[in-house]
Design a protein around this motif. Sequence first.
Motif, short mmCIF file in Angstrom:
data_model
loop_
_atom_site.label_atom_id
_atom_site.label_comp_id
_atom_site.label_asym_id
_atom_site.label_seq_id
_atom_site.Cartn_x
_atom_site.Cartn_y
_atom_site.Cartn_z
N ARG A 300 4.70 0.56 0.84
CA ARG A 300 5.18 -1.00 -0.12
C ARG A 300 5.82 -0.47 -0.98
NH1 ARG A 300 -1.98 0.01 -2.20
NH2 ARG A 300 -2.68 0.00 0.27
N ARG A 301 5.99 0.26 -2.23
CA ARG A 301 7.38 0.46 -2.94
C ARG A 301 8.70 -0.50 -2.67
NH1 ARG A 301 10.75 6.21 -4.27
NH2 ARG A 301 10.85 5.24 -2.17
N ASP A 302 9.06 0.14 -1.29
CA ASP A 302 10.61 -0.63 -0.55
C ASP A 302 10.07 -1.54 -0.87
OD1 ASP A 302 10.89 2.03 -0.84
OD2 ASP A 302 10.68 2.50 1.17
N TYR A 303 9.10 -2.57 -0.30
CA TYR A 303 9.11 -3.53 0.42
C TYR A 303 8.81 -4.82 -0.66
CZ TYR A 303 6.90 -8.37 1.77
OH TYR A 303 6.33 -9.70 2.02
N LEU A 304 8.60 -3.92 -2.51
CA LEU A 304 8.72 -5.13 -3.21
C LEU A 304 9.32 -4.87 -3.84
CD1 LEU A 304 6.86 -6.17 -6.14
CD2 LEU A 304 5.70 -3.87 -6.37
N VAL A 305 10.34 -3.73 -4.26
CA VAL A 305 11.53 -3.44 -5.14
C VAL A 305 12.41 -4.19 -4.03
CG1 VAL A 305 13.45 -2.38 -5.38
CG2 VAL A 305 11.00 -1.19 -5.35
N GLU A 306 12.44 -4.48 -2.63
CA GLU A 306 13.63 -5.29 -2.25
C GLU A 306 13.19 -6.80 -2.25
OE1 GLU A 306 15.00 -6.25 2.66
OE2 GLU A 306 12.74 -4.99 2.17
N ARG A 307 12.16 -6.74 -2.32
CA ARG A 307 11.81 -8.41 -2.75
C ARG A 307 12.31 -9.00 -4.17
NH1 ARG A 307 7.87 -11.76 0.41
NH2 ARG A 307 7.82 -12.89 -1.24
N GLU A 382 -0.76 -7.22 1.94
CA GLU A 382 -0.78 -8.71 2.04
C GLU A 382 -0.79 -9.05 1.16
OE1 GLU A 382 -4.36 -11.88 3.55
OE2 GLU A 382 -4.58 -9.37 3.53
N ASP A 383 -1.37 -8.76 -0.76
CA ASP A 383 -1.55 -9.11 -1.59
C ASP A 383 -0.34 -9.09 -2.56
OD1 ASP A 383 -4.55 -9.67 -1.92
OD2 ASP A 383 -5.05 -8.06 -2.42
N ILE A 384 0.73 -7.70 -1.77
CA ILE A 384 1.98 -7.68 -2.62
C ILE A 384 3.09 -8.53 -1.81
CG2 ILE A 384 3.99 -6.39 -2.77
CD1 ILE A 384 2.48 -3.33 -2.64
N GLY A 385 2.88 -9.31 -0.69
CA GLY A 385 3.84 -10.19 -0.35
C GLY A 385 3.09 -11.26 -1.07
N LYS A 386 2.06 -11.73 -0.90
CA LYS A 386 1.74 -12.93 -1.57
C LYS A 386 2.37 -13.18 -3.20
CE LYS A 386 -2.75 -14.43 -1.32
NZ LYS A 386 -4.37 -13.51 -1.09
N ALA A 387 2.19 -11.85 -3.51
CA ALA A 387 2.03 -11.83 -5.38
C ALA A 387 3.82 -12.42 -5.23
CB ALA A 387 2.10 -11.06 -5.22
N CYS A 388 5.29 -11.47 -4.96
CA CYS A 388 6.25 -11.68 -4.33
C CYS A 388 6.33 -13.05 -4.60
CB CYS A 388 7.20 -11.05 -3.39
SG CYS A 388 6.59 -8.93 -3.65
N ASP A 389 5.88 -13.87 -3.12
CA ASP A 389 5.76 -15.56 -3.03
C ASP A 389 6.03 -15.52 -4.45
OD1 ASP A 389 6.25 -15.32 -0.56
OD2 ASP A 389 3.90 -15.80 0.30
N ARG A 390 4.81 -16.11 -5.03
CA ARG A 390 4.12 -15.93 -6.40
C ARG A 390 5.39 -16.44 -7.27
NH1 ARG A 390 -2.46 -15.28 -6.89
NH2 ARG A 390 -2.93 -16.26 -4.54
N PHE A 391 5.61 -15.14 -7.92
CA PHE A 391 6.63 -14.98 -8.53
C PHE A 391 8.18 -15.42 -8.15
CE2 PHE A 391 5.61 -10.03 -8.43
CZ PHE A 391 4.67 -10.32 -9.70
N GLU A 392 8.18 -15.65 -6.66
CA GLU A 392 9.97 -16.55 -6.54
C GLU A 392 9.21 -17.83 -6.78
OE1 GLU A 392 9.87 -15.54 -2.06
OE2 GLU A 392 11.09 -13.67 -2.36
N ALA A 393 7.92 -18.62 -6.75
CA ALA A 393 7.66 -19.73 -6.37
C ALA A 393 7.50 -20.13 -9.15
CB ALA A 393 6.29 -19.73 -6.69
N PHE A 394 7.54 -19.00 -8.90
CA PHE A 394 7.32 -19.47 -10.69
C PHE A 394 8.79 -19.12 -11.13
CE2 PHE A 394 7.56 -16.61 -14.25
CZ PHE A 394 7.48 -17.25 -15.33
N VAL A 395 10.32 -18.52 -10.44
CA VAL A 395 10.65 -18.55 -11.36
C VAL A 395 12.22 -19.70 -10.64
CG1 VAL A 395 13.05 -16.96 -11.23
CG2 VAL A 395 11.35 -16.09 -11.43
N ALA A 396 11.16 -20.07 -9.37
CA ALA A 396 12.02 -21.12 -9.02
C ALA A 396 11.73 -22.31 -10.03
CB ALA A 396 11.72 -21.49 -8.00
N ALA A 397 10.62 -22.44 -10.40
CA ALA A 397 10.09 -23.78 -11.56
C ALA A 397 10.61 -23.55 -13.03
CB ALA A 397 8.67 -24.07 -11.07
#
Length: 399
Positions: A300-307, A382-397
């Motif tokens: 989980r750590r490795d996936y989250l840090v990479e994203r 799964e929740d980490i992935g959803k959170a990262c999607d939201r982080f990306e959308a937040f920053v993009a906006a």
Amino acid sequence: MNMISDALARVKPSASMNISAIALEKRAAGVDIIPMSAGEPDFDTPVHIKDAAKRALDAGETKYTAVDGIPELKAAIAAKFKRENDLDVDPKDCFVATGGKQIIFNAMVATLNPVDEVVVPAPYWVSYPEMVRLTGATPIIVEAGAAAGFKITPVQLEQAITAKTKWLLLNSPGNPTGAVYSKDELLALAVVLREHPHVHILMDDIYEHLTYGCKFYTMAQIAPDLGDRTVTMNGVSKAYSMTGWRIGYCTGPSWLLKAMSKLQGQSTSNPCSIAQWAAVEALNGDQSFLAEWRKVFEERRDYLVERLNKIDGIECLVPEGAFYVYPSCGGLLGKTTEGGRLLKTDEDVAMALLDEMDVATVHGGAYGVSPHFRVSYAVSKEDIGKACDRFEAFVAALT
């Protein structure tokens, strides 16, 4: 008429607990909230530990116990210190409390006066400086930023110590950063501490079993000559997913344990009897699940840090322990969210993520080093992935 004491007025509420409470309220209201603010594993307590609690209930172990813990748990703690930390500890020199937090609280209240100082490396767990302030003593904050791997140096420690210093509070692996002090780093700090025999050390080892690719060491283990002024604190909450059972423990100088017992005897009395028997099984029983849990956390750590590191404006170190990352959000400050919030501080970032993206994190200001925010990966991938999607959308906006 103000009835709140001056002591309590000096203390700030726990930011992490406040954010987690808001997240729970949102979830109860049907919001698809992703809770990445709480400091607890998402795994269930292992079955053999729960079974031990059931046996204790059936055996009638529901009465008061000794204030500082049942003999069986003290023996298990002493055996754990010997087996895992090379510490020769007599069970009578082990102490049990209602969570690791109470161990630290007891030690501070039992020893500090308003003239005293406590060295607190930052980033720090939110409760450290507040516990010190509650006694009237002064926390001396020593900042260690990302460039230093969030770890203080011997030079910084030497500069922070005065004639008023009574304690150094050291947490490894650390909350909120996951930083782990190596053997050599602890030895270097020990050199400084030997020059100041009036300074005591409290080692918060609560994340001991959550390290990734590095070996854990504690101060009394690598500097046994400092053992007579070191409190080695641990607990079952993080390693065994027993946060709600509320069992912390420590070893330390007998004079201090006696004082802590006096304080505990006039406040909470003994920890929960049934939880103590469950903790006996946790320490003495099967430990094989820990390796699998570490593997899951590391993935989980490795996936989250990479994203996170792929998002413009966010930079994240790879932590060696615990289950948190502490990314910088400095590149987001000065921008405005889609919802119209100007991001002036890391608290603005964390609150915008909570209000606009339904992701609960904790701002770095609560831990003493900004601009960062703490993200717990003690949630499903799964929740980490959803959170990262939201982080990306937040920053993009952001504009």
